[in-house]
Write a protein that holds these residues in place. Structure first.
Motif, PDB file in Angstrom:
ATOM      1  N   PRO A  41       0.820  -1.209   0.000  1.00  0.00           N
ATOM      2  CA  PRO A  41       0.000   0.000   0.000  1.00  0.00           C
ATOM      3  C   PRO A  41       0.860   1.268   0.000  1.00  0.00           C
ATOM      4  O   PRO A  41       1.952   1.307   0.565  1.00  0.00           O
ATOM      5  CB  PRO A  41      -0.786  -0.112   1.307  1.00  0.00           C
ATOM      6  N   VAL A  42       0.343   2.292  -0.663  1.00  0.00           N
ATOM      7  CA  VAL A  42       0.962   3.615  -0.677  1.00  0.00           C
ATOM      8  C   VAL A  42      -0.108   4.615  -0.268  1.00  0.00           C
ATOM      9  O   VAL A  42      -1.249   4.531  -0.735  1.00  0.00           O
ATOM     10  CB  VAL A  42       1.503   3.965  -2.083  1.00  0.00           C
ATOM     11  N   SER A  43       0.239   5.570   0.607  1.00  0.00           N
ATOM     12  CA  SER A  43      -0.752   6.537   1.053  1.00  0.00           C
ATOM     13  C   SER A  43      -0.548   7.885   0.372  1.00  0.00           C
ATOM     14  O   SER A  43       0.568   8.262   0.016  1.00  0.00           O
ATOM     15  CB  SER A  43      -0.708   6.703   2.576  1.00  0.00           C
ATOM     16  N   HIS A  44      -1.668   8.617   0.204  1.00  0.00           N
ATOM     17  CA  HIS A  44      -1.665   9.931  -0.432  1.00  0.00           C
ATOM     18  C   HIS A  44      -2.530  10.885   0.367  1.00  0.00           C
ATOM     19  O   HIS A  44      -3.465  10.476   1.062  1.00  0.00           O
ATOM     20  CB  HIS A  44      -2.203   9.838  -1.863  1.00  0.00           C
ATOM     21  N   PHE A  45      -2.251  12.168   0.232  1.00  0.00           N
ATOM     22  CA  PHE A  45      -3.062  13.249   0.792  1.00  0.00           C
ATOM     23  C   PHE A  45      -3.130  13.192   2.312  1.00  0.00           C
ATOM     24  O   PHE A  45      -4.120  13.612   2.902  1.00  0.00           O
ATOM     25  CB  PHE A  45      -4.502  13.238   0.241  1.00  0.00           C
ATOM     26  N   ASP A  46      -2.068  12.686   2.957  1.00  0.00           N
ATOM     27  CA  ASP A  46      -2.127  12.452   4.397  1.00  0.00           C
ATOM     28  C   ASP A  46      -2.528  13.728   5.140  1.00  0.00           C
ATOM     29  O   ASP A  46      -1.793  14.717   5.162  1.00  0.00           O
ATOM     30  CB  ASP A  46      -0.768  11.975   4.908  1.00  0.00           C
ATOM     31  N   GLY A  47      -3.709  13.705   5.753  1.00  0.00           N
ATOM     32  CA  GLY A  47      -4.180  14.811   6.558  1.00  0.00           C
ATOM     33  C   GLY A  47      -4.622  16.043   5.799  1.00  0.00           C
ATOM     34  O   GLY A  47      -5.035  17.031   6.405  1.00  0.00           O
ATOM     35  N   GLN A  48      -4.596  16.021   4.469  1.00  0.00           N
ATOM     36  CA  GLN A  48      -4.861  17.238   3.706  1.00  0.00           C
ATOM     37  C   GLN A  48      -6.338  17.490   3.462  1.00  0.00           C
ATOM     38  O   GLN A  48      -6.740  18.628   3.198  1.00  0.00           O
ATOM     39  CB  GLN A  48      -4.115  17.176   2.373  1.00  0.00           C
ATOM     40  N   HIS A  49      -7.161  16.444   3.504  1.00  0.00           N
ATOM     41  CA  HIS A  49      -8.590  16.608   3.248  1.00  0.00           C
ATOM     42  C   HIS A  49      -9.447  16.098   4.401  1.00  0.00           C
ATOM     43  O   HIS A  49     -10.665  15.993   4.259  1.00  0.00           O
ATOM     44  CB  HIS A  49      -8.987  15.886   1.959  1.00  0.00           C
ATOM     45  N   GLY A  50      -8.842  15.766   5.517  1.00  0.00           N
ATOM     46  CA  GLY A  50      -9.590  15.246   6.638  1.00  0.00           C
ATOM     47  C   GLY A  50      -9.979  13.790   6.431  1.00  0.00           C
ATOM     48  O   GLY A  50      -9.339  13.043   5.675  1.00  0.00           O
ATOM     49  N   ARG A  51     -11.033  13.392   7.093  1.00  0.00           N
ATOM     50  CA  ARG A  51     -11.515  12.013   7.047  1.00  0.00           C
ATOM     51  C   ARG A  51     -12.141  11.729   5.679  1.00  0.00           C
ATOM     52  O   ARG A  51     -12.938  12.531   5.172  1.00  0.00           O
ATOM     53  CB  ARG A  51     -12.545  11.781   8.149  1.00  0.00           C
ATOM     54  N   LEU A  52     -11.799  10.574   5.106  1.00  0.00           N
ATOM     55  CA  LEU A  52     -12.325  10.184   3.794  1.00  0.00           C
ATOM     56  C   LEU A  52     -13.274   9.005   3.983  1.00  0.00           C
ATOM     57  O   LEU A  52     -12.872   7.923   4.388  1.00  0.00           O
ATOM     58  CB  LEU A  52     -11.182   9.806   2.847  1.00  0.00           C
ATOM     59  N   ARG A  53     -14.559   9.228   3.669  1.00  0.00           N
ATOM     60  CA  ARG A  53     -15.582   8.229   3.971  1.00  0.00           C
ATOM     61  C   ARG A  53     -15.848   7.268   2.821  1.00  0.00           C
ATOM     62  O   ARG A  53     -15.970   6.072   3.010  1.00  0.00           O
ATOM     63  CB  ARG A  53     -16.887   8.939   4.346  1.00  0.00           C
ATOM     64  N   ASP A  54     -16.005   7.779   1.609  1.00  0.00           N
ATOM     65  CA  ASP A  54     -16.358   6.894   0.497  1.00  0.00           C
ATOM     66  C   ASP A  54     -15.538   7.262  -0.721  1.00  0.00           C
ATOM     67  O   ASP A  54     -15.148   8.423  -0.924  1.00  0.00           O
ATOM     68  CB  ASP A  54     -17.851   6.979   0.170  1.00  0.00           C
ATOM     69  N   VAL A  55     -15.280   6.251  -1.554  1.00  0.00           N
ATOM     70  CA  VAL A  55     -14.533   6.424  -2.800  1.00  0.00           C
ATOM     71  C   VAL A  55     -15.242   5.601  -3.865  1.00  0.00           C
ATOM     72  O   VAL A  55     -15.478   4.407  -3.678  1.00  0.00           O
ATOM     73  CB  VAL A  55     -13.071   5.943  -2.665  1.00  0.00           C
ATOM     74  N   ILE A  56     -15.601   6.229  -4.979  1.00  0.00           N
ATOM     75  CA  ILE A  56     -16.175   5.498  -6.098  1.00  0.00           C
ATOM     76  C   ILE A  56     -15.496   5.943  -7.385  1.00  0.00           C
ATOM     77  O   ILE A  56     -14.787   6.955  -7.417  1.00  0.00           O
ATOM     78  CB  ILE A  56     -17.707   5.700  -6.218  1.00  0.00           C
TER      79      ILE A  56
END
Length: 366
Positions: free
Chosen positions: A326-341
């Motif tokens: 896994p690779v992470s992106h946008f760490d802390g930049q947009h807050g909590r991420l609930r859904d992705v489609i």
């Protein structure tokens, strides 16, 4: 209907042995485990070279209130549920309108409320929406006739799913086979996840009318897999393999490759211990502080998973039924991420979870 004894024989059950505690110390990196009943790690998969570019992120919508589920319509518009208000919003060209409300049906307490959203596979000829909601006595799936002027009255599809202030599950998606997959939580009763007669802590597979889907592990049961704590994301890869993201208990958030009839261990085990009778998670995040994986989309055999507590987007390459690093992106930049489609042209549509200031972002992946 099958008896509880028949169900227990058909799905291997084991005594409950759980004893987990919160982890301390530095945040550990995710573990790629291979997702088998063996502790032998899988060979590494090279992370994809296509990385979402933060500079290409655009706001599709702003000032949403606790969005939870999203679905893209064939005309390119976006539908979003709001967990607390019980409203379903339609977003077109940056304009947000309310097309219907289930507020009278919804008991939005704790983690419950209006949750997942899906559109039927025959939407062009049978324009129905499907929603997962927490009511006064249970979690349930309902359907609603859709048109641009509003929604019809809710019709019960599946009722009697256990509810509580926590672990209500809620993600629903139609699979490539045309059947509806329903991710449920254990509703705070962890033993239910290992009880094949309970609908809690499961992935269910049903028809659009709520009947057990043909080809389920047991003909008269909607249960497709068991041993889940709180399923939050469902998506399929290019070979129609089902993947699911799941909250762990302070430790061991999971990405799982789902097999029909598979037992994923909760509450007896978490993560990927290689225990007999259980299927290991493909990816394990040892600390929920970096993940709490929620909604998920798979595009070009790359999984994109929103992190709630982790406030980041996780990108996981998939190959031949095995997850890579896994690779992470946008760490802390947009807050909590609930859904992705997946939106039009392979873009990611990402719903943030920031109270009244929530947004939907569009991020290019190609």
């Amino acid at each position: 209907m099958l008896t509880n004894r028949q169900l227990t024989i058909a799905f291997l059950t084991v005594p409950l042995l759980l004893g987990v505690s919160a982890c301390t110390g530095p945040e550990p990196a995710p573990i790629v485990a291979g997702g088998t009943t063996s502790a032998t790690p899988a060979p590494p998969i090279t992370p994809p070279t296509s990385v979402p570019d933060l500079s290409s992120a655009e706001n599709l919508a702003e000032n949403l209130t606790v969005p939870w589920g999203m679905a893209a319509l064939p005309d390119g518009s976006l539908l979003v549920t709001e967990r607390e208000s019980g409203e379903i919003k339609r977003i077109v060209d940056g304009t947000t309108t309310t097309i219907g409300s289930l507020g009278g049906e919804v008991a939005a307490a704790g983690e419950g409320g209006l949750l997942g959203l899906a559109i039927g596979p025959d939407f062009d000829t049978d324009p129905r929406l499907f929603a997962y909601l927490t009511g006064p006595t249970d979690n349930r799936v309902v359907s609603l006739e859709y048109n641009v002027d509003g929604l019809g009255e809710p019709v019960e599809v599946l009722t009697g799913l256990p509810k509580a202030n926590i672990h209500n599950g809620g993600r629903i998606k139609f699979g490539p086979d045309g059947y509806l997959y329903v991710g449920t939580g254990d509703a705070g009763q962890d033993s239910s996840a290992q009880d094949p007669a309970s609908l809690g802590g499961k992935i269910l597979r049903i028809t659009a009318d709520g009947e057990p889907a043909p080809g389920n592990p047991l003909e008269d049961s909607p249960v497709y897999s068991l041993g889940h704590r709180n399923v939050q994301g469902l998506a399929w890869d290019s070979a129609d393999r089902l993947w699911a993201s799941e909250f762990g208990p302070e430790i061991d958030d999971e990405l799982n490759l789902i097999e029909p009839g598979g037992n994923y261990g909760w509450p007896t085990v978490t993560g990927a211990p290689g225990a007999d009778g259980f299927i290991d998670a493909q990816v394990v995040w040892p600390s929920t502080a970096t993940s709490s994986p929620s909604g998920m989309a798979i595009i070009d055999d790359v999984a994109y998973i929103g992190g709630l507590r982790g406030e980041r987007l996780w990108q996981v390459p998939l190959a031949a039924g095995t997850a890579g690093t896994p690779v992470s992106h946008f760490d802390g930049q947009h807050g909590r991420l609930r859904d992705v489609i997946e939106g039009p042209d392979g873009a990611l549509w990402i719903a943030t979870n920031e109270g009244d200031d929530s947004r939907v972002l569009s991020v290019t992946t190609r």
